[in-house]
Design an enzyme around this catalytic site. Structure first.
Site, short mmCIF file in Angstrom:
data_model
loop_
_atom_site.label_atom_id
_atom_site.label_comp_id
_atom_site.label_asym_id
_atom_site.label_seq_id
_atom_site.Cartn_x
_atom_site.Cartn_y
_atom_site.Cartn_z
N LYS A 1 -11.64 1.40 13.65
CA LYS A 1 -10.26 1.81 13.92
C LYS A 1 -10.08 2.17 15.40
O LYS A 1 -9.05 1.85 16.00
CB LYS A 1 -9.86 3.00 13.03
CG LYS A 1 -9.73 2.66 11.55
CD LYS A 1 -8.60 1.68 11.27
CE LYS A 1 -7.24 2.34 11.35
NZ LYS A 1 -6.14 1.43 10.96
N ASP B 1 -7.66 9.95 11.67
CA ASP B 1 -8.43 11.09 12.17
C ASP B 1 -9.93 10.79 12.22
O ASP B 1 -10.69 11.51 12.86
CB ASP B 1 -8.17 12.33 11.30
CG ASP B 1 -8.58 12.13 9.85
OD1 ASP B 1 -8.40 11.00 9.32
OD2 ASP B 1 -9.07 13.09 9.22
N TYR C 1 -15.97 2.77 9.57
CA TYR C 1 -14.51 2.83 9.45
C TYR C 1 -13.89 3.41 10.71
O TYR C 1 -13.00 2.81 11.32
CB TYR C 1 -14.12 3.65 8.22
CG TYR C 1 -12.65 3.98 8.15
CD1 TYR C 1 -11.70 2.97 7.98
CD2 TYR C 1 -12.20 5.30 8.26
CE1 TYR C 1 -10.34 3.27 7.93
CE2 TYR C 1 -10.85 5.60 8.20
CZ TYR C 1 -9.93 4.58 8.04
OH TYR C 1 -8.59 4.88 7.99
N ALA D 1 -5.12 -2.16 6.56
CA ALA D 1 -6.42 -1.74 7.09
C ALA D 1 -7.48 -1.82 6.01
O ALA D 1 -7.16 -1.86 4.81
CB ALA D 1 -6.34 -0.32 7.63
N TYR D 2 -8.72 -1.81 6.45
CA TYR D 2 -9.86 -1.64 5.54
C TYR D 2 -10.11 -0.14 5.49
O TYR D 2 -10.49 0.46 6.50
CB TYR D 2 -11.08 -2.38 6.08
CG TYR D 2 -12.26 -2.43 5.14
CD1 TYR D 2 -12.67 -3.63 4.58
CD2 TYR D 2 -12.99 -1.28 4.81
CE1 TYR D 2 -13.76 -3.70 3.72
CE2 TYR D 2 -14.07 -1.33 3.95
CZ TYR D 2 -14.45 -2.53 3.41
OH TYR D 2 -15.53 -2.60 2.56
N GLY E 1 0.82 -1.20 0.00
CA GLY E 1 0.00 0.00 0.00
C GLY E 1 0.86 1.25 0.00
O GLY E 1 2.09 1.19 -0.13
N GLN E 2 0.22 2.41 0.18
CA GLN E 2 0.94 3.69 0.13
C GLN E 2 2.04 3.78 1.18
O GLN E 2 3.21 4.00 0.86
CB GLN E 2 -0.04 4.85 0.34
CG GLN E 2 -1.02 5.07 -0.79
CD GLN E 2 -1.70 6.43 -0.65
OE1 GLN E 2 -1.18 7.45 -1.08
NE2 GLN E 2 -2.87 6.43 -0.04
N TRP F 1 -5.54 12.14 5.71
CA TRP F 1 -5.44 12.62 4.33
C TRP F 1 -4.14 12.14 3.67
O TRP F 1 -3.40 12.92 3.07
CB TRP F 1 -5.52 14.15 4.29
CG TRP F 1 -6.81 14.74 4.75
CD1 TRP F 1 -7.71 14.20 5.63
CD2 TRP F 1 -7.33 16.03 4.39
NE1 TRP F 1 -8.76 15.07 5.83
CE2 TRP F 1 -8.55 16.21 5.09
CE3 TRP F 1 -6.88 17.07 3.58
CZ2 TRP F 1 -9.33 17.37 4.96
CZ3 TRP F 1 -7.65 18.22 3.46
CH2 TRP F 1 -8.87 18.35 4.14
N ASP G 1 -1.76 -13.32 6.18
CA ASP G 1 -3.13 -12.96 6.53
C ASP G 1 -3.13 -12.52 7.99
O ASP G 1 -2.96 -13.34 8.89
CB ASP G 1 -4.06 -14.16 6.32
CG ASP G 1 -5.49 -13.88 6.75
OD1 ASP G 1 -5.80 -12.73 7.14
OD2 ASP G 1 -6.31 -14.82 6.71
#
Length: 303
Positions: free
Chosen positions: A138, A110, A134, A68-69, A10-11, A159, A44
């Site tokens: 979290k 956030d 979400y 994460a979802y 991911g990012q 963000w 997993d």
């Protein structure tokens, strides 16, 4: 130190790959899917036995959970999977680290805020008031980690964008280059966060943990906030992206959030107070426009 990174494709995971090259630590990068040309160990994180197995085999001392979802809208109709990934999996990771006396670095959001009106930056001890599945899951993940009682550093961010994957910067680069007019919400304020800057902050935490080498609990464990410095709306963010890219033909106009119907109410003000993480770890955090320029330069789109 042997470190395991989840969600490595991911990012943030990809930025962790970059910063790992400048350390002497041994990293294991895991995800649930492989990407061609990128070394990835399949893991997993909802499988407790699989987690324990890799922690033992690799002698893992620290887990950085970037998985994460994150589909905020879809989470409203997919609560079971969202909770499994965002609330239950962090508990399993925390238990694995407690068993070996290691550290869990958990990335949160956030979106644990938003239900109460406020216009000052959110502090770590502020009550969580999530407005959707979400954010709720979290926040549950955070509480599950605290309950397990392992050494942990929970970092809430906001963000997030980077050169990797799908994100707001890439979307707006495309839209402002191809659309004659664009309406973007101006009544949601926060701070864009370059994932590389967050990875550097995580690297600092890991180095501090390794230096302290705690045998009776990490002295700096707890919840922290991290984003870039400054405040803007999504409208401001878009205007700056277009300006830096030289996309001048698109008429970008401000609009209200209710003009874009969504199954979940997003935080109207989710600026994070970063005093704690800066003072605790001696971080100097870049201003959001400076980091945006760096990212866009790396993407070869900066004019």
């Amino acid at each position: 130190m042997n470190i395991l990174v989840t969600g490595a494709n991911g990012q943030l995971g990809n930025e962790m790959r970059i910063i790992s090259k400048d350390t002497n630590d041994n990293y294991t990068f895991t995800d649930v899917v492989e990407v061609e040309g990128v070394e990835t160990t399949i893991l997993d994180i909802t499988n407790a036995d699989a987690i324990r197995k890799i922690v033992k085999e690799k002698d893992i001392r620290c887990i950085v959970n970037c998985a994460a979802y994150t589909n905020v809208d879809k989470a409203e109709s997919d609560e079971t999977l969202c909770r499994k990934l965002n609330a239950d999996a962090p508990k399993l990771l925390a238990e694995a680290m407690k068993e070996v006396g290691g550290l869990l670095v958990q990335i949160s959001t956030d979106y644990v805020f938003g239900g109460d009106p406020y216009n000052t930056p959110c502090r770590e001890d502020q009550k969580g008031t999530p407005t959707g599945v979400y954010g709720k899951t979290k926040l549950e993940g955070e509480k599950n980690i605290e309950t397990v009682g392992c050494d942990y550093v929970i970092i809430r961010t906001a963000w997030l964008y980077s050169e990797f994957g799908r994100n707001f910067v890439k979307t707006m680069l495309n839209l402002t280059a191809t659309k004659p007019k664009l309406n973007v919400v101006f009544d949601q304020a926060g701070t864009p966060t370059y994932a590389y800057d967050l990875a550097v902050a995580i690297k600092t935490v890991l180095a501090d943990y390794e230096k302290e080498n705690p045998t009776d609990g990490y002295s700096k464990r707890g919840i922290y906030h991290f984003s870039n410095e400054g405040v803007c709306s999504w409208f401001d963010f878009t205007k700056k992206i277009a300006e830096l890219a030289g996309n001048t033909t698109c008429d970008i106009e401000p609009c209200h959030s209710d003009e874009f119907p969504s199954p979940v109410k997003r935080p109207a003000y989710s600026v994070l107070d970063k005093t704690k993480i800066k003072e605790t770890f001696g971080l100097k955090i870049p201003y959001w426009t400076d980091s945006l320029k760096v990212c866009m330069k790396n993407m070869n789109v900066l004019k």
